[in-house]
Design an enzyme around this catalytic site. Structure first.
Site, short mmCIF file in Angstrom:
data_model
loop_
_atom_site.label_atom_id
_atom_site.label_comp_id
_atom_site.label_asym_id
_atom_site.label_seq_id
_atom_site.Cartn_x
_atom_site.Cartn_y
_atom_site.Cartn_z
NE ARG A 9 -16.13 1.17 22.01
CZ ARG A 9 -15.30 2.10 21.59
NH1 ARG A 9 -14.62 1.94 20.47
NH2 ARG A 9 -15.12 3.20 22.30
CG HIS A 10 -20.77 2.03 23.51
ND1 HIS A 10 -20.37 3.19 22.89
CD2 HIS A 10 -19.83 1.73 24.42
CE1 HIS A 10 -19.22 3.59 23.41
NE2 HIS A 10 -18.86 2.71 24.34
CB THR A 13 -20.57 8.22 23.19
OG1 THR A 13 -19.16 8.27 23.43
CG2 THR A 13 -21.09 6.82 23.42
CG ASN A 16 -16.86 6.98 21.61
OD1 ASN A 16 -17.88 6.34 21.37
ND2 ASN A 16 -16.03 6.59 22.55
CD GLN A 22 -17.84 7.40 26.34
OE1 GLN A 22 -18.97 7.83 26.31
NE2 GLN A 22 -17.42 6.46 25.52
N GLY A 23 -15.15 5.56 30.68
CA GLY A 23 -15.20 4.68 31.84
C GLY A 23 -16.61 4.53 32.37
CD GLU A 82 -14.58 0.69 28.88
OE1 GLU A 82 -14.15 -0.43 29.23
OE2 GLU A 82 -14.47 1.13 27.72
N GLY A 141 -15.51 -0.81 24.87
CA GLY A 141 -14.25 -1.08 24.18
C GLY A 141 -13.11 -1.62 25.02
#
Length: 184
Positions: A9-10, A13, A16, A22-23, A82, A141
């Site tokens: 997972r990134h 951010t 976050n 975010q999507g 995402e 995520g």
């Protein structure tokens, strides 16, 4: 032939940190998110990868590029992005986390099941092209939770930022090798 996907997972951010949805929207990696990716690069450096792939989202691309450090080729795919939450993106994510809703098409978003399937189809396609090799994947995520849930219906957690899991693909079939874990 078995392809092994190392799926990350990134990194953390700005959205976050602010607990925003975010999507398909994007926000940059925080300094901690960049540091997480740097630590992941060190952790997985002994693994020989044929390819690195991520979604086209900035946060996933930046995480992938930080991890790979130009050691192997990279590609970017829209279908690894995402889950789309439509007009709800940028809003408070806490009510979303408490909801059992899985379909955001009324807000211009996506259905969770369909989003998970688009990622699974991309992994299977990649496996057909790379064969018995290791591939690094950076994605997101919620959509990764859907992929894991398809392989293990009891799984419902969100992967922590910059955690990693392994999924194998053999003869066009995905199988969960390891659950997400924080390695750094």
């Amino acid at each position: 032939m078995k392809t092994m996907f190392y799926i990350v997972r990134h990194g953390q951010t700005l959205f976050n940190v602010k607990e925003l949805i975010q999507g398909w929207s994007d926000s940059p990696l925080t300094p901690l998110g960049v540091h997480q990716a740097q630590l992941m690069a060190e952790k997985i450096s002994p693994i020989e990868f044929i390819l690195g792939v991520s979604s086209t989202s900035e946060r996933a691309r930046d995480t992938l590029l930080t991890i790979t450090q130009e050691r192997f080729p990279v590609l970017f795919y829209k279908d690894l992005k995402e889950v789309g939450f439509g007009s709800l993106e940028g809003g408070d994510r806490r009510p979303l986390l408490e909801s059992s809703r899985r379909d955001y098409t009324p807000w211009g978003g996506e259905n969770f099941d369909e989003a998970g399937l688009r990622v699974e189809r991309r992994l299977i396609t990649i496996a057909k092209h790379v064969g018995n090799r290791n591939v690094l994947v950076v994605s997101h995520g919620t959509v990764l939770r859907e992929v894991i849930h398809d392989l293990d219906p009891n799984y419902n957690d969100i992967m922590p930022n910059c955690s990693m899991m392994k999924i194998a693909c053999e003869d066009g079939q995905l199988s969960l090798v390891s659950y997400p874990e924080v390695l750094i």
